[in-house]
Design an enzyme around this catalytic site. Sequence first.
Site, mmCIF file in Angstrom:
data_model
loop_
_atom_site.group_PDB
_atom_site.id
_atom_site.type_symbol
_atom_site.label_atom_id
_atom_site.label_comp_id
_atom_site.label_asym_id
_atom_site.label_seq_id
_atom_site.Cartn_x
_atom_site.Cartn_y
_atom_site.Cartn_z
ATOM 1 N N CYS A 31 1.132 -1.044 -0.197
ATOM 2 C CA CYS A 31 -0.211 0.135 -0.361
ATOM 3 C C CYS A 31 1.065 1.426 -0.011
ATOM 4 O O CYS A 31 0.424 2.556 -1.007
ATOM 5 C CB CYS A 31 -0.699 0.211 1.063
ATOM 6 N N ARG B 81 -5.432 4.697 -7.233
ATOM 7 C CA ARG B 81 -6.685 4.602 -6.217
ATOM 8 C C ARG B 81 -6.834 5.888 -6.628
ATOM 9 O O ARG B 81 -7.878 6.118 -6.155
ATOM 10 C CB ARG B 81 -5.371 5.541 -4.754
#
Length: 308
Positions: free
Chosen positions: A267, A295
Amino acid sequence: KTMQQLKHFLTMTELTPEALTELLALAKDIKHQPSVYQNALSHKKVALLFEKASTRTRLSFEVGVVELGGHPIVLSGADMQIGRGEPLSDTIQVMSRYVDALMIRTFGHEIVDTLAAHGTIPIINGLTDLHHPCQVLADLLIIEETFGTRSGKILTYIGDGNNMAHSLMIGGALSGMEVRICAPEAYAPDPQIVHEAQVIAKETGGNIIVMTDPEEAASGADVVYTDVFASMGQEEEATMRLQAFEGYQVNANIMNQANDKAIFLHCLPAHRGEEVTADVIDGKQSVIFDQAENRLHAQKALLVTLLG
Ligand code: CP
Ligand code: NVA
Protein backbone atom coordinates in the site's frame (compact mmCIF):
# COMPACT_ATOMS: atom_id res chain seq x y z
CA LYS A 1 -27.30 -2.83 -0.81
CA THR A 2 -27.26 -1.91 -4.49
CA MET A 3 -24.98 0.86 -5.73
CA GLN A 4 -27.84 3.39 -5.63
CA GLN A 5 -28.30 2.80 -1.90
CA LEU A 6 -24.64 3.17 -0.94
CA LYS A 7 -24.60 5.83 1.80
CA HIS A 8 -21.19 5.57 3.44
CA PHE A 9 -17.94 3.75 2.76
CA LEU A 10 -16.46 2.77 6.10
CA THR A 11 -15.39 -0.89 5.91
CA MET A 12 -16.39 -2.09 2.39
CA THR A 13 -18.96 -4.44 3.99
CA GLU A 14 -21.45 -1.80 2.75
CA LEU A 15 -21.01 -3.41 -0.69
CA THR A 16 -22.45 -6.66 -2.03
CA PRO A 17 -20.13 -8.67 -4.30
CA GLU A 18 -22.20 -7.40 -7.25
CA ALA A 19 -21.94 -3.76 -6.15
CA LEU A 20 -18.17 -4.14 -5.76
CA THR A 21 -17.94 -5.54 -9.29
CA GLU A 22 -19.99 -2.61 -10.60
CA LEU A 23 -17.81 -0.12 -8.73
CA LEU A 24 -14.61 -1.60 -10.20
CA ALA A 25 -16.15 -1.62 -13.68
CA LEU A 26 -16.93 2.07 -13.24
CA ALA A 27 -13.34 2.67 -12.06
CA LYS A 28 -12.01 1.03 -15.23
CA ASP A 29 -14.30 3.15 -17.39
CA ILE A 30 -13.24 6.33 -15.59
CA LYS A 31 -9.59 5.30 -15.99
CA HIS A 32 -9.98 4.77 -19.74
CA GLN A 33 -12.17 7.77 -20.55
CA PRO A 34 -11.78 10.31 -17.73
CA SER A 35 -13.17 13.21 -19.77
CA VAL A 36 -16.64 11.61 -19.83
CA TYR A 37 -16.79 12.16 -16.05
CA GLN A 38 -15.32 15.65 -15.87
CA ASN A 39 -18.58 17.20 -14.65
CA ALA A 40 -19.86 14.27 -12.59
CA LEU A 41 -19.29 16.15 -9.31
CA SER A 42 -20.13 19.60 -10.63
CA HIS A 43 -20.88 22.03 -7.73
CA LYS A 44 -20.11 19.34 -5.12
CA LYS A 45 -17.88 20.24 -2.20
CA VAL A 46 -15.92 17.39 -0.64
CA ALA A 47 -14.09 17.85 2.68
CA LEU A 48 -10.90 15.83 3.13
CA LEU A 49 -9.98 15.73 6.82
CA PHE A 50 -6.64 14.36 8.02
CA GLU A 51 -5.68 13.48 11.59
CA LYS A 52 -2.73 11.40 10.38
CA ALA A 53 -0.08 11.93 7.68
CA SER A 54 -0.83 11.08 4.05
CA THR A 55 0.67 11.33 0.58
CA ARG A 56 -1.45 9.07 -1.66
CA THR A 57 -4.83 9.46 0.01
CA ARG A 58 -4.53 13.23 0.22
CA LEU A 59 -3.40 13.68 -3.38
CA SER A 60 -5.58 11.05 -5.04
CA PHE A 61 -8.74 12.35 -3.38
CA GLU A 62 -7.94 16.01 -4.01
CA VAL A 63 -6.99 15.37 -7.64
CA GLY A 64 -9.94 13.00 -8.06
CA VAL A 65 -12.50 15.57 -6.89
CA VAL A 66 -10.92 18.21 -9.18
CA GLU A 67 -10.96 15.86 -12.18
CA LEU A 68 -14.68 15.19 -11.56
CA GLY A 69 -15.44 18.91 -11.57
CA GLY A 70 -16.00 19.17 -7.82
CA HIS A 71 -14.34 21.27 -5.16
CA PRO A 72 -12.08 19.61 -2.56
CA ILE A 73 -11.45 21.24 0.82
CA VAL A 74 -8.46 19.79 2.66
CA LEU A 75 -8.61 20.08 6.45
CA SER A 76 -6.28 19.16 9.27
CA GLY A 77 -7.87 17.93 12.50
CA ALA A 78 -5.29 19.85 14.53
CA ASP A 79 -6.47 23.14 12.98
CA MET A 80 -10.15 22.48 13.63
CA GLN A 81 -12.16 22.86 16.83
CA ILE A 82 -12.28 19.05 17.19
CA GLY A 83 -8.60 19.44 18.09
CA ARG A 84 -9.78 21.56 21.04
CA GLY A 85 -12.52 19.20 22.12
CA GLU A 86 -15.61 20.19 20.09
CA PRO A 87 -17.82 17.09 19.95
CA LEU A 88 -17.66 15.05 16.74
CA SER A 89 -21.46 14.98 16.59
CA ASP A 90 -21.67 18.79 16.53
CA THR A 91 -18.82 19.01 14.04
CA ILE A 92 -20.38 16.67 11.52
CA GLN A 93 -23.82 18.27 11.82
CA VAL A 94 -22.24 21.62 11.01
CA MET A 95 -20.16 20.18 8.17
CA SER A 96 -23.32 18.58 6.73
CA ARG A 97 -24.70 22.12 6.19
CA TYR A 98 -21.64 23.18 4.17
CA VAL A 99 -20.24 20.24 2.19
CA ASP A 100 -21.62 17.28 0.24
CA ALA A 101 -19.33 14.55 1.60
CA LEU A 102 -16.52 13.97 4.09
CA MET A 103 -13.47 11.78 3.61
CA ILE A 104 -11.62 11.34 6.89
CA ARG A 105 -8.35 9.69 7.94
CA THR A 106 -8.24 9.19 11.67
CA PHE A 107 -7.41 6.89 14.60
CA GLY A 108 -10.22 4.90 16.26
CA HIS A 109 -12.73 3.33 13.90
CA GLU A 110 -15.59 4.40 16.22
CA ILE A 111 -14.91 7.98 15.05
CA VAL A 112 -16.16 7.25 11.51
CA ASP A 113 -19.16 5.37 12.93
CA THR A 114 -20.04 8.41 15.06
CA LEU A 115 -19.73 10.74 12.07
CA ALA A 116 -21.95 8.48 9.95
CA ALA A 117 -24.53 8.28 12.74
CA HIS A 118 -24.80 12.04 13.35
CA GLY A 119 -24.20 13.63 9.95
CA THR A 120 -26.44 13.72 6.89
CA ILE A 121 -23.66 13.45 4.29
CA PRO A 122 -21.70 10.42 3.00
CA ILE A 123 -18.63 9.54 5.11
CA ILE A 124 -15.66 7.91 3.40
CA ASN A 125 -13.05 6.12 5.49
CA GLY A 126 -9.61 7.22 4.29
CA LEU A 127 -7.97 4.94 6.91
CA THR A 128 -8.68 4.18 10.54
CA ASP A 129 -6.72 1.99 12.96
CA LEU A 130 -9.00 -0.90 11.89
CA HIS A 131 -9.75 -0.48 8.17
CA HIS A 132 -8.37 0.99 4.94
CA PRO A 133 -11.08 0.16 2.38
CA CYS A 134 -10.12 2.80 -0.23
CA GLN A 135 -6.69 1.21 -0.57
CA VAL A 136 -8.24 -2.20 -1.16
CA LEU A 137 -10.51 -0.85 -3.92
CA ALA A 138 -7.31 0.11 -5.77
CA ASP A 139 -5.72 -3.25 -4.92
CA LEU A 140 -8.68 -5.22 -6.27
CA LEU A 141 -8.60 -3.10 -9.42
CA ILE A 142 -4.95 -3.94 -10.12
CA ILE A 143 -5.63 -7.63 -9.41
CA GLU A 144 -8.51 -7.62 -11.89
CA GLU A 145 -6.42 -5.73 -14.47
CA THR A 146 -3.50 -8.14 -14.05
CA PHE A 147 -5.32 -11.48 -14.04
CA GLY A 148 -8.61 -10.58 -15.75
CA THR A 149 -10.46 -11.85 -12.69
CA ARG A 150 -10.42 -11.70 -8.89
CA SER A 151 -12.41 -14.80 -8.04
CA GLY A 152 -10.27 -17.83 -7.20
CA LYS A 153 -7.02 -15.88 -6.96
CA ILE A 154 -4.82 -16.40 -3.90
CA LEU A 155 -3.62 -13.31 -2.03
CA THR A 156 -1.02 -13.81 0.68
CA TYR A 157 -0.47 -10.97 3.13
CA ILE A 158 2.60 -11.34 5.34
CA GLY A 159 3.09 -8.94 8.25
CA ASP A 160 1.03 -7.12 10.85
CA GLY A 161 -2.63 -8.09 11.28
CA ASN A 162 -3.54 -4.41 10.92
CA ASN A 163 -5.98 -2.18 9.01
CA MET A 164 -4.57 -3.41 5.67
CA ALA A 165 -4.93 -7.07 6.65
CA HIS A 166 -8.52 -6.43 7.75
CA SER A 167 -9.58 -4.60 4.59
CA LEU A 168 -7.83 -7.16 2.35
CA MET A 169 -9.79 -9.94 4.07
CA ILE A 170 -13.10 -8.16 3.49
CA GLY A 171 -12.32 -7.11 -0.09
CA GLY A 172 -10.90 -10.56 -0.90
CA ALA A 173 -13.93 -12.28 0.62
CA LEU A 174 -16.32 -10.12 -1.43
CA SER A 175 -14.25 -11.06 -4.51
CA GLY A 176 -14.35 -14.82 -3.96
CA MET A 177 -10.59 -14.89 -3.40
CA GLU A 178 -8.50 -16.94 -1.02
CA VAL A 179 -6.86 -14.51 1.42
CA ARG A 180 -4.09 -15.84 3.65
CA ILE A 181 -3.04 -13.55 6.48
CA CYS A 182 0.32 -14.60 7.85
CA ALA A 183 1.43 -12.90 11.07
CA PRO A 184 3.18 -13.77 14.32
CA GLU A 185 0.54 -15.01 16.78
CA ALA A 186 0.68 -11.83 18.90
CA TYR A 187 -0.04 -9.71 15.81
CA ALA A 188 -2.84 -11.78 14.29
CA PRO A 189 -5.79 -9.91 12.73
CA ASP A 190 -8.88 -9.05 14.80
CA PRO A 191 -10.81 -12.34 15.24
CA GLN A 192 -14.15 -10.58 14.85
CA ILE A 193 -13.16 -9.17 11.45
CA VAL A 194 -11.73 -12.57 10.44
CA HIS A 195 -15.11 -14.09 11.27
CA GLU A 196 -16.98 -11.37 9.38
CA ALA A 197 -14.82 -11.97 6.30
CA GLN A 198 -15.28 -15.74 6.59
CA VAL A 199 -19.06 -15.31 6.62
CA ILE A 200 -18.84 -13.26 3.38
CA ALA A 201 -16.38 -15.76 1.84
CA LYS A 202 -18.82 -18.60 2.44
CA GLU A 203 -21.29 -16.83 0.13
CA THR A 204 -18.78 -16.04 -2.61
CA GLY A 205 -16.70 -19.22 -2.67
CA GLY A 206 -13.75 -17.38 -1.18
CA ASN A 207 -11.61 -18.46 1.73
CA ILE A 208 -10.00 -16.57 4.63
CA ILE A 209 -7.11 -18.25 6.40
CA VAL A 210 -4.94 -16.99 9.27
CA MET A 211 -1.45 -18.54 9.30
CA THR A 212 1.93 -18.11 11.01
CA ASP A 213 4.39 -19.73 8.55
CA PRO A 214 5.40 -17.27 5.78
CA GLU A 215 6.77 -19.88 3.33
CA GLU A 216 3.66 -22.02 3.62
CA ALA A 217 1.47 -18.91 3.26
CA ALA A 218 3.26 -17.77 0.09
CA SER A 219 3.11 -21.19 -1.54
CA GLY A 220 1.21 -20.92 -4.85
CA ALA A 221 0.10 -17.33 -4.21
CA ASP A 222 -0.93 -15.05 -7.09
CA VAL A 223 -0.45 -11.87 -5.05
CA VAL A 224 2.08 -11.30 -2.28
CA TYR A 225 1.28 -8.26 -0.14
CA THR A 226 2.90 -6.62 2.84
CA ASP A 227 2.68 -3.42 4.89
CA VAL A 228 4.75 -1.66 7.52
CA PHE A 229 5.34 -3.46 10.85
CA ALA A 230 4.61 -0.26 12.81
CA SER A 231 1.60 1.73 11.62
CA MET A 232 0.86 5.40 12.19
CA GLY A 233 0.32 5.87 15.92
CA GLN A 234 2.64 2.93 16.79
CA GLU A 235 5.92 4.81 16.26
CA GLU A 236 7.18 4.11 19.80
CA GLU A 237 6.72 0.35 19.24
CA ALA A 238 8.85 0.36 16.07
CA THR A 239 12.00 -1.24 17.55
CA MET A 240 10.10 -3.88 19.46
CA ARG A 241 8.01 -4.71 16.42
CA LEU A 242 11.06 -5.06 14.19
CA GLN A 243 12.16 -7.89 16.48
CA ALA A 244 8.70 -9.44 16.76
CA PHE A 245 8.39 -9.62 12.96
CA GLU A 246 11.76 -11.25 12.36
CA GLY A 247 11.23 -13.95 9.72
CA TYR A 248 8.18 -12.14 8.29
CA GLN A 249 10.03 -10.12 5.66
CA VAL A 250 8.95 -10.52 2.03
CA ASN A 251 12.19 -11.41 0.23
CA ALA A 252 13.30 -13.41 -2.83
CA ASN A 253 12.81 -16.71 -0.99
CA ILE A 254 9.18 -15.83 -0.20
CA MET A 255 8.54 -14.71 -3.80
CA ASN A 256 10.00 -18.03 -5.00
CA GLN A 257 7.25 -19.92 -3.14
CA ALA A 258 4.59 -17.95 -5.03
CA ASN A 259 3.39 -18.54 -8.60
CA ASP A 260 5.81 -17.58 -11.39
CA LYS A 261 3.34 -14.92 -12.53
CA ALA A 262 2.70 -13.60 -9.01
CA ILE A 263 2.68 -9.85 -8.43
CA PHE A 264 3.97 -8.00 -5.38
CA LEU A 265 1.79 -5.28 -3.84
CA HIS A 266 2.38 -2.78 -1.01
CA CYS A 267 0.00 0.00 0.00
CA LEU A 268 3.03 2.28 0.66
CA PRO A 269 4.85 3.97 2.28
CA ALA A 270 7.40 1.12 2.45
CA HIS A 271 10.48 0.47 4.57
CA ARG A 272 13.03 -1.34 2.40
CA GLY A 273 15.02 -3.81 4.49
CA GLU A 274 12.22 -4.20 7.05
CA GLU A 275 8.93 -5.70 5.80
CA VAL A 276 10.28 -6.12 2.25
CA THR A 277 13.69 -6.29 0.60
CA ALA A 278 14.67 -3.72 -2.02
CA ASP A 279 15.16 -6.43 -4.68
CA VAL A 280 11.50 -7.49 -4.31
CA ILE A 281 9.81 -4.07 -4.08
CA ASP A 282 11.98 -2.68 -6.89
CA GLY A 283 11.94 -5.95 -8.84
CA LYS A 284 10.00 -7.05 -11.92
CA GLN A 285 7.08 -8.63 -10.05
CA SER A 286 6.37 -5.42 -8.17
CA VAL A 287 3.55 -3.25 -9.54
CA ILE A 288 3.39 -0.79 -6.64
CA PHE A 289 3.16 2.35 -8.75
CA ASP A 290 0.34 1.03 -10.95
CA GLN A 291 -1.31 0.05 -7.69
CA ALA A 292 -0.85 3.55 -6.26
CA GLU A 293 -2.19 5.12 -9.47
CA ASN A 294 -5.35 3.05 -9.11
CA ARG A 295 -6.19 4.89 -5.89
CA LEU A 296 -7.18 7.81 -8.11
CA HIS A 297 -9.42 5.84 -10.49
CA ALA A 298 -11.04 3.68 -7.80
CA GLN A 299 -11.85 6.63 -5.54
CA LYS A 300 -13.26 8.64 -8.44
CA ALA A 301 -15.65 5.72 -9.01
CA LEU A 302 -16.52 5.75 -5.32
CA LEU A 303 -17.20 9.51 -5.36
CA VAL A 304 -19.36 9.22 -8.49
CA THR A 305 -21.32 6.39 -6.86
CA LEU A 306 -21.87 8.29 -3.61
CA LEU A 307 -22.44 11.77 -5.10
CA GLY A 308 -22.83 11.63 -8.88
N1 CP B 1 -1.41 3.92 1.02
C1 CP B 1 -1.79 5.11 1.57
O1 CP B 1 -2.90 5.26 2.08
O2 CP B 1 -0.84 6.08 1.49
P1 CP B 1 -0.83 7.49 2.24
O3 CP B 1 -0.63 7.19 3.72
O4 CP B 1 0.30 8.24 1.64
O5 CP B 1 -2.16 8.17 2.03
N1 NVA C 1 -0.92 0.25 8.17
C1 NVA C 1 -0.46 1.53 7.72
C2 NVA C 1 -1.05 1.86 6.38
C3 NVA C 1 -0.60 3.16 5.79
C4 NVA C 1 -1.24 3.47 4.46
C5 NVA C 1 -0.81 2.59 8.75
O1 NVA C 1 -1.93 2.53 9.30
O2 NVA C 1 0.00 3.45 9.05
